[in-house]
Design an enzyme around this catalytic site. Structure first.
Site, mmCIF file in Angstrom:
data_model
loop_
_atom_site.group_PDB
_atom_site.id
_atom_site.type_symbol
_atom_site.label_atom_id
_atom_site.label_comp_id
_atom_site.label_asym_id
_atom_site.label_seq_id
_atom_site.Cartn_x
_atom_site.Cartn_y
_atom_site.Cartn_z
ATOM 1 N N TYR A 26 0.843 -1.201 0.000
ATOM 2 C CA TYR A 26 0.000 0.000 0.000
ATOM 3 C C TYR A 26 0.875 1.247 0.000
ATOM 4 C CZ TYR A 26 -2.950 3.668 1.998
ATOM 5 O OH TYR A 26 -3.585 4.858 2.246
ATOM 6 N N GLU A 48 -11.596 5.720 5.499
ATOM 7 C CA GLU A 48 -11.054 6.569 6.562
ATOM 8 C C GLU A 48 -12.095 6.932 7.611
ATOM 9 O OE1 GLU A 48 -9.449 9.125 3.725
ATOM 10 O OE2 GLU A 48 -7.612 7.942 3.564
ATOM 11 N N TRP A 56 -5.056 2.181 10.842
ATOM 12 C CA TRP A 56 -5.227 2.025 9.402
ATOM 13 C C TRP A 56 -4.940 0.588 8.981
ATOM 14 C CZ3 TRP A 56 -7.839 3.902 5.705
ATOM 15 C CH2 TRP A 56 -7.510 3.629 4.371
#
Length: 200
Positions: A26, A48, A56
């Protein structure tokens, strides 16, 4: 996973991504790349807003679950979800089963389309908050990283006024970092210069 290691001397990366291979992927391929696609902006807004209070990494591991649950992040389909869909999604183990966050994603799809109708695209709307050009954070270490900025404060305030939910300044700054409105790769990270060259 126990044997997972990364050699920072070969290719230096922002240290926050070094927990597992998908996190590194990522970081190396997506994080900080300037986004000019409304669908991708919507995807990150969903993810988010779901992250609030969580890491995350937790959300990244559930990304495909979110993709399935939220119609491939097609905001038009999500905006049309009936009220009963909230109850259905609360049973989905592939996502964070939080009623308020699920309802916020559906609400935000509707508000997202209102922005499009007013301005032409969400992309044009959001990039206007950085005058159309990524802000270079010039971060030398993780200690220099910020949680919010005047730009994220202003954007979050405007989104709230427009009826968006679960998108406060900290969450919006994370969105700005992820979608390249801000380049917060550390200066020594190999991706810093790469994403800098990707500006439209």
């Amino acid at each position: 996973m126990a044997n997972f290691q990364i050699n920072q001397s070969e290719k230096f990366r922002c240290p926050w991504c070094l927990g597992f291979e998908d996190y590194i992927k990522y970081h190396d391929e997506e994080w900080g790349v300037p986004v000019y696609s409304d669908r991708v902006h919507f995807e990150f807004l969903v993810l988010e807003s779901a992250q609030a209070g969580l890491s995350w990494a937790t959300i990244l591991k559930k990304r495909e679950g979110y993709r399935r649950a939220f119609a491939g992040f097609d905001y038009k389909q999500v905006a049309d979800f009936p009220d009963s869909m909230v109850e259905e999604l609360l049973q989905d183990r592939g996502i964070i089963r939080n009623r308020l966050k699920i309802a916020a994603a559906i609400n935000n799809a509707k508000r997202f389309m209102e922005v499009q109708a007013e301005i032409g695209s969400f992309t044009n709307y959001i990039w206007d908050f950085v005058n159309g050009k990524p802000i270079d954070g010039h971060l030398k270490s993780m200690a220099d990283a910020k949680a919010t900025t005047p730009e994220s404060d202003k954007l979050a305030k405007d989104l709230k006024k427009r009826g968006f939910k679960f998108l406060g300044s900290t969450t919006i700054y994370a969105h700005m970092q992820a979608t390249g409105l801000v380049n917060d790769h550390l200066m020594q990270c190999f991706r810093h210069q790469e994403v800098k060259r990707m500006v439209r």
